[in-house]
Design a protein around this motif. Structure first.
Motif, PDB file in Angstrom:
ATOM      1  N   PRO A 143       0.783  -1.237   0.000  1.00 32.85           N
ATOM      2  CA  PRO A 143       0.000   0.000   0.000  1.00 32.85           C
ATOM      3  C   PRO A 143       0.813   1.283   0.000  1.00 32.85           C
ATOM      4  O   PRO A 143       0.237   2.361  -0.096  1.00 32.85           O
ATOM      5  N   SER A 144       2.153   1.187   0.120  1.00 33.69           N
ATOM      6  CA  SER A 144       2.939   2.419   0.217  1.00 33.69           C
ATOM      7  C   SER A 144       4.342   2.223  -0.349  1.00 33.69           C
ATOM      8  O   SER A 144       4.874   1.104  -0.384  1.00 33.69           O
ATOM      9  N   GLY A 145       4.944   3.338  -0.740  1.00 38.93           N
ATOM     10  CA  GLY A 145       6.330   3.309  -1.154  1.00 38.93           C
ATOM     11  C   GLY A 145       7.261   2.901  -0.035  1.00 38.93           C
ATOM     12  O   GLY A 145       8.326   2.327  -0.278  1.00 38.93           O
ATOM     13  N   PHE A 146       6.873   3.179   1.187  1.00 40.52           N
ATOM     14  CA  PHE A 146       7.667   2.769   2.348  1.00 40.52           C
ATOM     15  C   PHE A 146       7.841   1.260   2.377  1.00 40.52           C
ATOM     16  O   PHE A 146       8.965   0.737   2.470  1.00 40.52           O
ATOM     17  N   LEU A 147       6.738   0.511   2.279  1.00 43.47           N
ATOM     18  CA  LEU A 147       6.837  -0.951   2.297  1.00 43.47           C
ATOM     19  C   LEU A 147       7.516  -1.466   1.041  1.00 43.47           C
ATOM     20  O   LEU A 147       8.220  -2.484   1.079  1.00 43.47           O
ATOM     21  N   GLN A 148       7.318  -0.796  -0.059  1.00 46.07           N
ATOM     22  CA  GLN A 148       7.997  -1.211  -1.292  1.00 46.07           C
ATOM     23  C   GLN A 148       9.511  -1.167  -1.088  1.00 46.07           C
ATOM     24  O   GLN A 148      10.238  -2.091  -1.499  1.00 46.07           O
ATOM     25  N   GLU A 149      10.008  -0.141  -0.432  1.00 42.08           N
ATOM     26  CA  GLU A 149      11.441  -0.028  -0.161  1.00 42.08           C
ATOM     27  C   GLU A 149      11.904  -1.083   0.843  1.00 42.08           C
ATOM     28  O   GLU A 149      12.996  -1.649   0.706  1.00 42.08           O
ATOM     29  N   VAL A 150      11.088  -1.352   1.859  1.00 42.02           N
ATOM     30  CA  VAL A 150      11.455  -2.366   2.853  1.00 42.02           C
ATOM     31  C   VAL A 150      11.618  -3.732   2.184  1.00 42.02           C
ATOM     32  O   VAL A 150      12.636  -4.412   2.362  1.00 42.02           O
ATOM     33  N   PHE A 151      10.623  -4.140   1.396  1.00 38.36           N
ATOM     34  CA  PHE A 151      10.699  -5.451   0.753  1.00 38.36           C
ATOM     35  C   PHE A 151      11.838  -5.504  -0.263  1.00 38.36           C
ATOM     36  O   PHE A 151      12.483  -6.545  -0.420  1.00 38.36           O
ATOM     37  N   ALA A 152      12.096  -4.401  -0.942  1.00 36.21           N
ATOM     38  CA  ALA A 152      13.188  -4.382  -1.922  1.00 36.21           C
ATOM     39  C   ALA A 152      14.536  -4.640  -1.258  1.00 36.21           C
ATOM     40  O   ALA A 152      15.425  -5.260  -1.861  1.00 36.21           O
ATOM     41  N   ARG A 153      14.684  -4.192  -0.012  1.00 33.83           N
ATOM     42  CA  ARG A 153      15.949  -4.429   0.689  1.00 33.83           C
ATOM     43  C   ARG A 153      16.184  -5.910   0.952  1.00 33.83           C
ATOM     44  O   ARG A 153      17.310  -6.328   1.211  1.00 33.83           O
ATOM     45  N   PHE A 154      15.110  -6.697   0.888  1.00 27.51           N
ATOM     46  CA  PHE A 154      15.223  -8.146   1.072  1.00 27.51           C
ATOM     47  C   PHE A 154      15.081  -8.878  -0.268  1.00 27.51           C
ATOM     48  O   PHE A 154      14.846 -10.097  -0.290  1.00 27.51           O
ATOM     49  N   GLY A 155      15.217  -8.142  -1.356  1.00 29.40           N
ATOM     50  CA  GLY A 155      15.187  -8.752  -2.676  1.00 29.40           C
ATOM     51  C   GLY A 155      13.819  -9.129  -3.169  1.00 29.40           C
ATOM     52  O   GLY A 155      13.690  -9.980  -4.054  1.00 29.40           O
ATOM     53  N   MET A 156      12.774  -8.509  -2.640  1.00 25.81           N
ATOM     54  CA  MET A 156      11.403  -8.824  -3.038  1.00 25.81           C
ATOM     55  C   MET A 156      10.781  -7.578  -3.651  1.00 25.81           C
ATOM     56  O   MET A 156      10.589  -6.574  -2.972  1.00 25.81           O
ATOM     57  N   GLN A 157      10.467  -7.663  -4.942  1.00 20.96           N
ATOM     58  CA  GLN A 157       9.984  -6.504  -5.679  1.00 20.96           C
ATOM     59  C   GLN A 157       8.457  -6.460  -5.652  1.00 20.96           C
ATOM     60  O   GLN A 157       7.790  -7.440  -5.986  1.00 20.96           O
ATOM     61  N   GLY A 158       7.936  -5.325  -5.240  1.00 23.11           N
ATOM     62  CA  GLY A 158       6.484  -5.171  -5.171  1.00 23.11           C
ATOM     63  C   GLY A 158       6.022  -3.948  -5.931  1.00 23.11           C
ATOM     64  O   GLY A 158       6.817  -3.093  -6.334  1.00 23.11           O
ATOM     65  N   ARG A 159       4.722  -3.858  -6.124  1.00 28.95           N
ATOM     66  CA  ARG A 159       4.105  -2.695  -6.766  1.00 28.95           C
ATOM     67  C   ARG A 159       3.170  -2.046  -5.761  1.00 28.95           C
ATOM     68  O   ARG A 159       2.600  -2.709  -4.886  1.00 28.95           O
ATOM     69  N   VAL A 160       3.004  -0.749  -5.881  1.00 26.25           N
ATOM     70  CA  VAL A 160       2.167  -0.005  -4.944  1.00 26.25           C
ATOM     71  C   VAL A 160       0.735   0.066  -5.455  1.00 26.25           C
ATOM     72  O   VAL A 160       0.488   0.499  -6.593  1.00 26.25           O
ATOM     73  N   VAL A 161      -0.188  -0.405  -4.621  1.00 26.35           N
ATOM     74  CA  VAL A 161      -1.619  -0.198  -4.827  1.00 26.35           C
ATOM     75  C   VAL A 161      -2.134   0.351  -3.501  1.00 26.35           C
ATOM     76  O   VAL A 161      -2.131  -0.342  -2.485  1.00 26.35           O
ATOM     77  N   SER A 162      -2.547   1.579  -3.503  1.00 26.52           N
ATOM     78  CA  SER A 162      -2.847   2.285  -2.257  1.00 26.52           C
ATOM     79  C   SER A 162      -4.047   1.706  -1.534  1.00 26.52           C
ATOM     80  O   SER A 162      -4.913   1.051  -2.133  1.00 26.52           O
ATOM     81  N   ASN A 163      -4.110   1.977  -0.224  1.00 31.83           N
ATOM     82  CA  ASN A 163      -5.323   1.712   0.532  1.00 31.83           C
ATOM     83  C   ASN A 163      -6.476   2.511  -0.074  1.00 31.83           C
ATOM     84  O   ASN A 163      -6.258   3.540  -0.726  1.00 31.83           O
ATOM     85  N   ILE A 164      -7.675   2.041   0.185  1.00 28.72           N
ATOM     86  CA  ILE A 164      -8.871   2.691  -0.365  1.00 28.72           C
ATOM     87  C   ILE A 164      -9.640   3.341   0.781  1.00 28.72           C
ATOM     88  O   ILE A 164      -9.916   2.699   1.798  1.00 28.72           O
ATOM     89  N   ILE A 165      -9.959   4.605   0.616  1.00 30.79           N
ATOM     90  CA  ILE A 165     -10.745   5.340   1.605  1.00 30.79           C
ATOM     91  C   ILE A 165     -12.111   5.654   1.011  1.00 30.79           C
ATOM     92  O   ILE A 165     -12.208   6.156  -0.114  1.00 30.79           O
ATOM     93  N   ASP A 166     -13.143   5.349   1.765  1.00 26.58           N
ATOM     94  CA  ASP A 166     -14.521   5.589   1.318  1.00 26.58           C
ATOM     95  C   ASP A 166     -14.853   7.066   1.540  1.00 26.58           C
ATOM     96  O   ASP A 166     -15.214   7.476   2.651  1.00 26.58           O
ATOM     97  N   LEU A 167     -14.731   7.855   0.494  1.00 25.22           N
ATOM     98  CA  LEU A 167     -14.930   9.290   0.624  1.00 25.22           C
ATOM     99  C   LEU A 167     -16.405   9.668   0.776  1.00 25.22           C
ATOM    100  O   LEU A 167     -16.706  10.816   1.136  1.00 25.22           O
TER     101      LEU A 167
END
Length: 368
Positions: A143-167
């Motif tokens: 859900p965030s670039g933060f987690l994308q960077e964390v997983f990348a440090r362990f060699g796991m590549q992810g894509r960001v799909v944000s959380n959904i807020i019911d506006l």
């Protein structure tokens, strides 16, 4: 490309209790069905049957796990894609990992939608056991670039799909100019409710009209109530218990300021829901929070475990209508990118890519 006709096995918790991931699972199921997809939810926190089993330590884990595995097997046989809402610790090992293996063994593309601010310590401890499972994941969605960077440090590549807020549910009302503060986090050590109480005591000394609502439940409830009494603010603090999503929306509409005192975090829905409700936010700057709000623009950020700093920023907002209005307007503009209309195409692309590349694992070792 549309979701119409897609068969999705969605694995995750459901309310009650109405926590962040449970709410996101329920909301996603509703949205996908609204788009014409067939969604089968495999609930990781299904009620114990019979109910008395839940009182027997040791037996209760088995009583939940066996029906869960059977439900996974059945759902995987009917799905075009499996979407797993995942978290750290035992939740990963008991629920997420079995879902990945069963989907993989049945030839169903599987998306792991990892959430939670404790990803890095979890991977540091458990990466050796996590890697074999991640090797069978088709898409890692974060859900965030933060987690994308964390997983990348362990060699796991992810894509960001944000959380959904019911506006539509979390919507602004005209500001009231009062001093109703709120916190919407579980009563656990990592969420720093003690910091919020200490900050509130300072605020209340300067603003005797201030009140604080603490929405959440957890093992520290007794200790936190005792702390409120020790600080002399118990009469001005309301512990609401855990609220459902409509009750939460009503609380946001009644609040003048939202505090997020967490010590560990990723992308807290409570911060985004506050923005959507037009409530200014004072939050710690831990984990992924700086990825979703900017200090002085969409929120005010302070260090963790710093009640004096949190109180000072809270008093700034409460005493400066111009600042409060600027934060409110910028927050409302920012949170639009978390609407279903904005996130829908990101999620659909992840599903389509997963079904086109069912044997491309998400586990990728980075090159030195």
């Amino acid at each position: 490309m549309t979701f119409k006709g897609l068969r999705v096995a969605l694995v995750g918790p459901l309310p009650p209790p109405a926590g962040g991931m449970a709410n996101q699972t329920r909301q996603l199921a509703e949205l996908l069905r609204g788009e014409g997809a067939t969604v089968e939810v495999v609930q990781v926190n299904a009620p114990y049957r019979p109910a008395w089993v839940g009182q027997v330590q040791g037996l209760r884990a088995l009583a939940r796990l066996l029906p869960y595995l059977w439900a996974l097997l059945r759902a995987a046989g009917r799905a075009d894609v499996m979407h797993v809402m995942a978290n750290s610790g035992w939740s990963w090992h008991l629920f997420a990992a079995p879902a990945v293996w069963i989907a993989s063994l049945r030839g169903v593309p599987v998306i792991v939608n990892y959430r939670g601010g404790e990803a890095e310590p979890f991977l540091q401890r458990s990466v050796a056991s996590v890697r074999p499972t991640m090797a069978r994941v088709t898409q890692l969605v974060l859900p965030s670039g933060f987690l994308q960077e964390v997983f990348a440090r362990f060699g796991m590549q992810g894509r960001v799909v944000s959380n959904i807020i019911d506006l539509a549910r979390f919507r602004p009302v005209p500001p009231k100019g009062g001093a109703h503060l709120m916190v919407a986090r579980n009563l656990e050590a990592i969420y720093g409710i003690d910091t919020a109480l200490r900050a509130f005591a300072i605020v209340h000394a300067a603003r005797p009209d201030a009140v604080l609502s603490v929405a959440g439940s957890g093992p520290l409830e007794g200790a936190l109530k005792a702390l409120a009494a020790e600080l002399g603010v118990a009469a001005h603090v309301r512990f609401t218990g855990r609220l459902d999503r409509d009750q939460m929306a009503a609380l946001y509409r009644d609040a003048d300021l939202s505090l997020n005192p967490s010590r560990v975090d990723n992308m807290p829905n409570s911060v985004l829901e506050s923005l959507a409700s037009g409530v200014p936010v004072v939050t710690t700057d831990v984990g992924g929070i700086p990825y979703i709000v900017r200090h002085g623009q969409t929120a005010l950020l302070v260090p963790r475990d710093a009640p004096e700093a949190m109180a000072a920023e809270a008093l700034r907002v409460l005493g400066d209508a111009t600042l409060a209005s600027a934060l409110r307007e910028a927050g409302l503009a920012e949170v639009r990118r978390y609407s279903w209309q904005a996130v829908r195409s990101e999620l659909l692309a992840a599903y389509m890519d997963a079904m086109r590349r069912p044997h491309q694992p998400a586990d990728r070792r980075t090159k030195d």
